[in-house]
Design a protein around this motif. Structure first.
Motif, short mmCIF file in Angstrom:
data_model
loop_
_atom_site.label_atom_id
_atom_site.label_comp_id
_atom_site.label_asym_id
_atom_site.label_seq_id
_atom_site.Cartn_x
_atom_site.Cartn_y
_atom_site.Cartn_z
N LYS A 135 0.83 -1.20 0.00
CA LYS A 135 0.00 0.00 0.00
C LYS A 135 0.87 1.25 0.00
O LYS A 135 0.59 2.21 -0.74
N ASP A 136 1.92 1.26 0.81
CA ASP A 136 2.83 2.41 0.85
C ASP A 136 3.54 2.59 -0.48
O ASP A 136 3.75 3.72 -0.95
N THR A 137 3.90 1.46 -1.12
CA THR A 137 4.58 1.55 -2.42
C THR A 137 3.67 2.16 -3.47
O THR A 137 4.07 3.03 -4.25
N VAL A 138 2.42 1.70 -3.49
CA VAL A 138 1.45 2.24 -4.45
C VAL A 138 1.19 3.71 -4.18
O VAL A 138 1.13 4.53 -5.11
N SER A 139 1.06 4.09 -2.91
CA SER A 139 0.81 5.49 -2.56
C SER A 139 1.97 6.37 -3.00
O SER A 139 1.76 7.48 -3.49
#
Length: 225
Positions: A206-210
């Motif tokens: 999720k952090d990578t996508v954000s």
């Protein structure tokens, strides 16, 4: 603490009174033929309404559904009290003029209490042999985030094992309460795919996508300027 009181609804009270009249004295019995005939007519009147009287079938159908549902026989409320002196902090009832969020909290309190009663749960007992698996299907889809968190904290205190089905927009609410997530995707309505992720891996992705989304937005802003 849960509280209950008999429903003041006139139809329900009349039905209950009719049932008591039908069963009064059945243990002691009676040799009086007139008494037996009166009892027969009392039972017949109820059965006729269950079957639906001529010209009143729809009305009797609604009446039957109402009076035979024992959930309508009581009004429930939840009293939130301080442990120190047992004084009441808040009172939640369906007819108490509470907000939608407060009524949702009442619903979750009743649900948690019913689960504890049904499964024989001991409050705060972590190592218990009692059954604790519960499936919740889109229970938090329309409720407020605060109410959903309230319910999940209650379930956590009971040490329930939860399987929660929820839309993606609510996943941030349940994230602190689960150990893994499963994404279900149906491509074109032909076949569903399920991907399971530990919660730690989900947070990393999720952090990578954000981060990628933020970088793309910054790039577009720079191009526009």
């Amino acid at each position: 603490m849960l509280e209950s009181q008999p429903s003041p609804d006139a139809e329900i009270r009349d039905f209950q009174q009719g049932l008591r009249a039908c069963t009064a004295g059945v243990v002691t019995g009676s040799e009086d033929a007139q008494y037996s005939e009166a009892r027969f007519l009392q039972v017949k009147a109820i059965i006729d309404r269950f079957r639906g009287r001529e010209g009143l079938s729809e009305q009797d159908r609604r009446w039957t559904a109402k009076v035979t549902d024992v959930r309508n026989w009581f009004l429930f409320a939840a009293s939130e009290r301080w442990r120190e002196d047992h004084s009441e902090h808040e009172h939640y009832s369906d007819s108490g003029g509470k907000s939608g969020g407060q009524k949702e909290k009442l619903a979750y309190t009743i649900l948690a209490a019913s689960l504890a009663y049904q499964f024989g749960l001991e409050w705060g007992a972590v190592r218990s042999r009692s059954f604790r698996f519960v499936v919740i299907d889109e229970a938090f889809g329309r409720g407020s985030d605060e109410s959903a968190q309230y319910g999940l904290k209650l379930f956590q205190q009971l040490n329930l094992q939860l399987l929660i089905v929820t839309p993606l927009q609510k996943i941030h609410i349940i994230e602190p309460f689960v150990s893994s997530v499963g994404f279900v995707h149906n491509d074109g309505g032909r076949a569903s795919r399920l991907r399971n992720l530990p919660i730690e891996e989900y947070r990393v992705q999720k952090d990578t996508v954000s981060t990628k989304v933020a970088a793309q937005e910054n790039s577009r802003d720079m191009d526009a300027s």
